[in-house]
Design a protein around this motif. Sequence first.
Motif, short mmCIF file in Angstrom:
data_model
loop_
_atom_site.label_atom_id
_atom_site.label_comp_id
_atom_site.label_asym_id
_atom_site.label_seq_id
_atom_site.Cartn_x
_atom_site.Cartn_y
_atom_site.Cartn_z
N ALA A 42 0.86 -1.18 0.00
CA ALA A 42 0.00 0.00 0.00
C ALA A 42 0.89 1.23 0.00
CB ALA A 42 -0.90 -0.01 1.23
N TRP A 45 -3.04 6.41 0.77
CA TRP A 45 -4.17 6.24 1.67
C TRP A 45 -5.18 7.36 1.46
CZ3 TRP A 45 0.57 4.46 2.59
CH2 TRP A 45 0.71 3.20 3.19
N THR A 50 -7.69 4.70 4.88
CA THR A 50 -7.89 3.45 4.14
C THR A 50 -6.98 3.44 2.91
OG1 THR A 50 -10.20 3.38 4.82
CG2 THR A 50 -9.57 2.01 2.94
N ASN A 52 -5.74 3.08 -0.71
CA ASN A 52 -6.44 3.09 -2.00
C ASN A 52 -5.49 3.08 -3.18
OD1 ASN A 52 -5.39 5.64 -1.85
ND2 ASN A 52 -7.36 6.71 -1.90
N SER A 54 -1.58 0.93 -4.56
CA SER A 54 -0.52 -0.02 -4.22
C SER A 54 0.49 -0.12 -5.36
CB SER A 54 -1.09 -1.40 -3.93
OG SER A 54 -1.65 -1.97 -5.11
N HIS A 117 -2.15 -8.75 3.06
CA HIS A 117 -2.59 -8.04 1.86
C HIS A 117 -2.40 -6.55 2.06
CE1 HIS A 117 -4.39 -11.79 0.46
NE2 HIS A 117 -4.99 -11.90 1.63
N GLN A 119 -4.29 -4.21 1.35
CA GLN A 119 -5.51 -3.54 1.82
C GLN A 119 -5.59 -3.47 3.35
OE1 GLN A 119 -5.44 -6.01 -0.38
NE2 GLN A 119 -6.73 -5.56 -2.18
N GLN A 120 -4.78 -4.28 4.03
CA GLN A 120 -4.81 -4.29 5.49
C GLN A 120 -3.86 -3.26 6.10
OE1 GLN A 120 -3.66 -8.34 6.20
NE2 GLN A 120 -5.75 -9.15 5.98
#
Length: 327
Positions: A42, A45, A50, A52, A54, A117, A119-120
């Motif tokens: 990632a 953010w 969050t 968004n 990568s 991942h 997203q985490q």
Amino acid sequence: MTDPARAPHTGRRLGAAWAVGLTALIAALPWTAAGRLPDRLATHWSGGGTPNGSMPLWAASVVPAALWAVLAGAVLLSVRRGGALAAGRAAPALLFGGVLLTGAQASVVRANVDREHWQQAHQPVGWVVGVVVAALLAGAVGVLLGRRHRPAAAPAGPAGPVLDLPEGERLVWFSHTANPWLLALAAGFGLAAVAAALALVGGLAPAGPGWTLLAVSTVVAVAGAVCSSVRARVSERGLEVAFGPFGRPVRRWAADEIESARAEHRTAAQVGGWGYRLSSLGTTVMLRGGECLVVRIRGRAAEFAVSVDDAERGAALLNALNSRRAH
């Protein structure tokens, strides 16, 4: 008086070393934790924290390093074309940008460590604020450095080694010397200290060895920086010798404390090495072999010497000031 062109050259060498060192550090940071990172990292953010965006590991390494290299190269090119004035403005830009991008890269790695991942990944607001504050502080340091290296108007000086000081006239002499090897040593250990600090904060290094490396690197970097350059100034107040890029610490002697002054050729072998040396000749600040300003302080057997250019004229002015007071 020393050649004013030397200071910009020294600044460009330091700037280039800073740019190259941080480019390597920014590129290497993701690879130091490659086994603990997801396939993609990632790298962006949303306002709510969050992720968004990568990148694959290689891109997360190369892109920010290339961005820093381009920015630093543009700043250094402006220094080469713009001379001393541009050099004064380059220091805050290089320090602010370097710390900001290095901190951002460290924050990206830290947010992705031990995540399955991308997203985490979570980016704490406190970390982002800390990076920005550190960059602003670094930029402030750069402003101070830029001011200290801003070219000043050359003061009126004597035409020869024997000075005749008319009543009421004030003369000032100054000189500067830097040792590029000690500067490189300070820069190298400074980068090692930064890397150790980032590794400790990001949880990428064991606490024991990490803190040891940070402490040792910091001490060596500070000592190298203090001993890497010196400025000598002679005026009505006497002799002032300032150390390091910030002109601290400073040694001062009032004019009436100095019994005599002379210029003398000395080498590192004579005084026992480089830096601040104590020997049978007294105290010598040895940054390069050659001409030194040597002063004898009243009431002391040992002499103090500093390796600076145009030492003969500085000694002549000190002796002239003493002669004026004697009469």
